[in-house]
Scaffold this motif. Structure first.
Motif, PDB file in Angstrom:
ATOM      1  N   SER A  86       0.854  -1.183   0.000  1.00  0.00           N
ATOM      2  CA  SER A  86       0.000   0.000   0.000  1.00  0.00           C
ATOM      3  C   SER A  86       0.889   1.231   0.000  1.00  0.00           C
ATOM      4  CB  SER A  86      -0.905   0.019   1.244  1.00  0.00           C
ATOM      5  OG  SER A  86      -0.116   0.181   2.417  1.00  0.00           O
ATOM      6  N   ILE A  87       0.294   2.391  -0.265  1.00  0.00           N
ATOM      7  CA  ILE A  87       1.053   3.635  -0.198  1.00  0.00           C
ATOM      8  C   ILE A  87       1.568   3.861   1.219  1.00  0.00           C
ATOM      9  CG2 ILE A  87       0.887   6.151  -0.350  1.00  0.00           C
ATOM     10  CD1 ILE A  87      -1.061   5.766  -2.691  1.00  0.00           C
ATOM     11  N   GLU A  88       0.708   3.653   2.220  1.00  0.00           N
ATOM     12  CA  GLU A  88       1.129   3.865   3.602  1.00  0.00           C
ATOM     13  C   GLU A  88       2.317   2.982   3.956  1.00  0.00           C
ATOM     14  OE1 GLU A  88      -3.477   4.295   3.781  1.00  0.00           O
ATOM     15  OE2 GLU A  88      -1.984   3.263   2.545  1.00  0.00           O
ATOM     16  N   MET A  89       2.267   1.721   3.530  1.00  0.00           N
ATOM     17  CA  MET A  89       3.319   0.783   3.894  1.00  0.00           C
ATOM     18  C   MET A  89       4.633   1.112   3.202  1.00  0.00           C
ATOM     19  SD  MET A  89       4.204  -1.745   5.755  1.00  0.00           S
ATOM     20  CE  MET A  89       2.724  -2.592   6.305  1.00  0.00           C
ATOM     21  N   VAL A  90       4.596   1.433   1.913  1.00  0.00           N
ATOM     22  CA  VAL A  90       5.855   1.705   1.227  1.00  0.00           C
ATOM     23  C   VAL A  90       6.487   3.000   1.736  1.00  0.00           C
ATOM     24  CG1 VAL A  90       5.088   3.044  -0.814  1.00  0.00           C
ATOM     25  CG2 VAL A  90       6.984   1.447  -1.010  1.00  0.00           C
ATOM     26  N   VAL A  91       5.655   3.986   2.088  1.00  0.00           N
ATOM     27  CA  VAL A  91       6.184   5.226   2.663  1.00  0.00           C
ATOM     28  C   VAL A  91       6.856   4.926   4.001  1.00  0.00           C
ATOM     29  CG1 VAL A  91       5.513   7.430   3.713  1.00  0.00           C
ATOM     30  CG2 VAL A  91       4.649   6.799   1.447  1.00  0.00           C
ATOM     31  N   THR A 142       5.997  -5.432  13.859  1.00  0.00           N
ATOM     32  CA  THR A 142       6.119  -4.006  14.171  1.00  0.00           C
ATOM     33  C   THR A 142       5.719  -3.119  13.008  1.00  0.00           C
ATOM     34  OG1 THR A 142       7.939  -4.558  15.655  1.00  0.00           O
ATOM     35  CG2 THR A 142       7.651  -2.238  15.096  1.00  0.00           C
ATOM     36  N   ILE A 143       6.225  -3.401  11.824  1.00  0.00           N
ATOM     37  CA  ILE A 143       5.960  -2.520  10.683  1.00  0.00           C
ATOM     38  C   ILE A 143       4.505  -2.594  10.241  1.00  0.00           C
ATOM     39  CG2 ILE A 143       6.571  -4.204   8.903  1.00  0.00           C
ATOM     40  CD1 ILE A 143       7.296  -0.384   8.905  1.00  0.00           C
TER      41      ILE A 143
END
Length: 274
Positions: free
Chosen positions: A193-198, A249-250
């Motif tokens: 997702s965008i949130e995850m890659v950021v 965690t991530i």
């Protein structure tokens, strides 16, 4: 499959623009570097050739083919020459939904020292594992194409495919490694997702800073940096620690996202004009 930007959900466009602003605010990118997001099996979205901090309007966005890396829009504005990083990662890993390419100066040094890999040393960056792979454009591509200009830019599908391969095949359409370094250039980061890659791009750079500081502190206090890799005595994560933190965690990437949005929303540099 979206055929034009008019068919793309405005909330997704807004999130994409926010992502561009956030990675600039956190110094993952400057005038260079880029974020993309997959819209379907065959289409991804990316901004035109511009600084990510300045992305603001629908006119700044371009739809691209995963298969070719070429624009799907008539009279599209100029795009990034390295869009093939994104197209080839999406082609190789069908469950990757967002990609960032960064030139972070915190990370680049680790692409130059084969004996000192970037590796997880903070819990929020366990996804890095025990040795982030390094893709070398010369060893992996230029040696087979001696007449090609050695700009180090990933500006064709063959180079993009070579870089994507460096991430390694994992399970369920995902790469074995979320991140690969590019010798003397930067890194590519993937997420679902965008949130995850950021989040992964930001914490990759943070981990690099902590690792550099720890190695420097070790050298200053004990002189052990004279060993072969300069890291003896640094307590990095082992395979299990990196694996477990990387899976847990991530996954809280949604927690910092509202904070990061608030940071850029309150800064007049960053505009959204959809």
């Amino acid at each position: 499959m979206p055929s034009s930007l008019a068919n793309v959900n405005e909330a997704l466009l807004r999130k994409y623009i926010l992502g561009c602003h956030i990675i600039h605010h956190h110094k993952v990118v400057d005038a260079y570097g880029h974020l993309s997001v997959r819209l379907s099996e065959s289409v991804f979205l990316m901004c035109r050739y511009m600084a990510p901090a300045l992305v603001a309007r629908r006119e700044d966005l371009v739809l691209y083919s995963v298969d070719t890396g070429e624009s799907l829009q008539d009279n599209a504005p100029r795009g990034f020459s390295e869009r093939y990083i994104h197209s080839e990662v999406y082609k190789a890993y069908p469950n990757v939904y967002a990609v960032i390419h960064s030139h972070s100066l915190d990370v680049v040094p680790f692409s130059l020292l084969p004996s000192t890999p970037l590796r997880a040393c903070i819990h929020i960056a366990g996804f890095l594992g025990t040795a982030v792979p390094v893709w070398d454009a010369t060893a992996s591509y230029y040696h087979e194409h001696p007449d090609v200009d050695r700009s180090m830019l990933v500006n064709n599908t063959d180079m993009g495919a070579s870089l994507a391969e460096a991430l390694g095949q994992g399970e369920d359409g995902l790469p074995a490694n979320s991140v690969a370094l590019m010798r003397g250039h930067g890194y590519v980061c993937t997420g679902d997702s965008i949130e995850m890659v950021v989040a992964k791009a930001i914490y990759t750079a943070q981990n690099a800073r902590v690792q550099m500081t720890a190695v420097g502190l070790l050298a200053a206090t004990s002189g052990q940096a004279s060993t072969s890799d300069g890291t003896a005595g640094v307590q990095f994560f082992d395979d299990r620690e990196a694996g477990d933190t990387g899976r847990t965690t991530i996954q809280g990437a949604a927690k910092p996202w509202p904070l990061w949005v608030a940071e850029v929303t309150g800064d007049p540099l960053y505009r959204i004009e959809l």
